[in-house]
Design an enzyme around this catalytic site. Structure first.
Site, PDB file in Angstrom:
ATOM      1  CB  CYS A 284      40.733  52.134  93.946  1.00 55.83           C
ATOM      2  SG  CYS A 284      42.494  52.443  93.735  1.00 55.83           S
TER       3      CYS A 284
ATOM      4  CB  CYS B  34      41.558  55.545  95.193  1.00 51.38           C
ATOM      5  SG  CYS B  34      42.048  55.165  93.503  1.00 51.38           S
TER       6      CYS B  34
END
Length: 493
Positions: free
Chosen positions: A419, A422
């Site tokens: 991600c 992230c």
């Protein structure tokens, strides 16, 4: 006479039993009354009455932390009232909101698990036109604008790279010396830094890409944390258990396992584990506090998810480890707080400007930074980093290098996060912690730096400064969010 003696002895025994039992009962009632009175006192951090059943995540989150001499309540008050409001303002300033990062670096450890396709995983890059001119100039902004004429820069670079070496040295000798200088600088680095000159590196506006729950989970996310805990945390070779706090239990883990063997490790190795656990805890708190609550009617709502918080930190749902995870967050906070205390003289020099190209913006930003440093200096219970790597000189040096390389490896694992959002925040917070460790354990003197000599001794790049303060800001936010979750749990009674 024998009967009288017997009856007299029995009477004495009976009186003794009444005194002991009565005293025990009295003490029990006294203790119970005292404990009930204590439970009815308002909590110092929240102003609410604690309830151990409804607030089990917090019922043991109190007292002095392991491996240091500071209590949790003092940190709560210090952070929530003195640090948090100031660090929030600081990280909103132009110098700290724009972070240059390479989100396209390949994972060096395993084939790409495929990128997260969820829209909330995406990072919105910042157009070059939006970046303040001083920041786009790169390391140009490390020193005051007045000292940055072209000739001054060249002189500083020459002094830094070649020192007092005679200019008649051959090119080969100069290159060898420069390689040595770069190697010497690298010994201070605890994390893998992105090459800001790479065409894949881009500026990101952190305020437009806040850290929150994106929906990224499953085997790919688990693999990252499992690799960090299993392959990069110190542990006895004879012990095997899932170190990842979110890993599935083997069924024979009573929640005390990792602390049993952790206590058998030396201070440095315990500290390493607690830093990683604290970082993991902080990230999880951010995700619980900014959880996707509703996407209905074209409006996305983010907010605190109490159920998810319980899942990650309630002792009943974590086999007793939830409170320890939270304590490790406080421990990490103290480590980074100490690094800021130690590096304060570096920033207090007039020659170090947080240069964006706007004199008023720069002055406001530095004033905010110095306010934070003044508060940190007044904090009375700092972690003592001198207690680490203090044994036999060669053994301490070997352990320090092992510690550094383990953490550097973890910073490289952040390039394996699928991600992008992230990955962005994982890289920033890991680099911030790595910068804090560089400050704490650098062999270059930070204090008593020459006021007018930016080219000698300890140095930080803008990338490191931005990561350091934003990472500490994230920890400060986590502790503030704990106060909010405590209030929410109390309101559910």
């Amino acid at each position: 006479m024998a009967r009288i003696a017997a009856h007299g002895g029995g009477l004495v025994i009976l009186l003794w039993l009444l005194l002991v039992v009565g005293g025990s009962v009295s003490a029990w009632f006294s203790n119970d009354k005292s404990q009930r009175a204590k439970n009815e006192q308002p909590d110092s951090a929240t102003g609410t009455k604690p309830d151990t059943q409804d607030q089990s995540c917090f019922c043991h989150l109190t007292g002095v932390l392991d491996d240091c001499f500071c209590d949790i309540e003092s940190i709560d008050v210090f952070n929530n009232f003195k640090i948090y409001p100031r660090i929030q303002k600081l990280t909103e300033r132009d110098y700290f909101r724009y972070y240059k990062v390479n989100l396209k670096r390949p994972c060096p450890f395993w084939p790409d698990d495929s990128q997260c396709s969820i829209k909330d995983c995406q990072v919105e890059p910042c157009p070059e036109s939006k970046i303040p001119v001083g920041i786009k100039a790169g390391n140009y902004n490390k020193y005051s604008q007045a000292s940055n004429t072209r000739s001054d820069i060249e002189e500083c670079e020459h002094a830094h790279e070649l020192g007092a070496i005679n200019s008649t040295l051959s090119n080969q000798s100069k290159e060898a010396f420069e390689d040595w200088a770069r190697h010497d600088d690298a010994q201070d680095h605890f994390c893998e830094l992105d090459d800001e000159t790479s065409p894949d590196a881009q500026y990101v506006d952190l305020l437009l890409n806040p850290e929150r729950y994106t929906g990224y989970k499953g085997p790919s996310a688990w693999r990252v944390w499992n690799s960090i805990y299993e392959e990069n945390c110190f542990k006895p070779r004879s012990v095997y258990r899932p170190l990842n706090p979110l890993a599935p239990s083997r069924g024979d883990d009573d929640g005390e396992g990792f602390y049993n063997w952790l206590e058998g490790l030396c201070l440095e190795k315990r500290v390493f584990y607690r830093l990683i656990s604290g970082l993991h805890t902080s990230i999880n708190i951010h995700l619980c506090a900014q959880y996707l609550m509703d996407e209905g009617w074209g409006k996305t709502v983010w907010g605190p998810n109490v159920r998810e918080f319980r899942h990650r930190f309630d002792p009943a749902e974590t086999k007793g480890e939830g409170t320890r995870r939270l304590k490790n967050l406080y421990f990490l906070y103290l480590i980074e707080l100490r690094a800021l205390y130690k590096v304060a003289p570096y920033f207090e020099r007039s020659i170090v400007d947080l240069y964006t190209g706007s004199a008023q913006e720069d002055a406001t930003t530095k004033d905010l930074l110095l306010q934070i440093f003044n508060e940190i200096k007044a904090f009375p219970m700092h972690f003592d980093e001198k207690s680490m790597f203090a044994g036999h000189k060669m053994e301490a040096k070997t352990l320090k290098e092992e510690f550094r390389l383990h953490f550097k490896n973890i910073s490289r694992i952040m390039d394996c996060v699928g991600c992008n959002k992230c990955r962005l925040w994982g890289k920033l917070q890991t680099q911030g912690l790595g910068t804090a460790l560089k400050i704490l354990f650098s062999e270059k003197e930070i204090k008593n730096l020459p006021e007018n000599s930016p080219s000698k001794g300890f140095q930080l790049t803008r990338q490191e400064v931005v990561a350091l303060m934003n990472a500490f800001g994230r920890l400060s936010t986590s502790i503030k969010e704990l106060h909010n979750f405590r209030t929410l749990l109390s309101d559910q009674r």
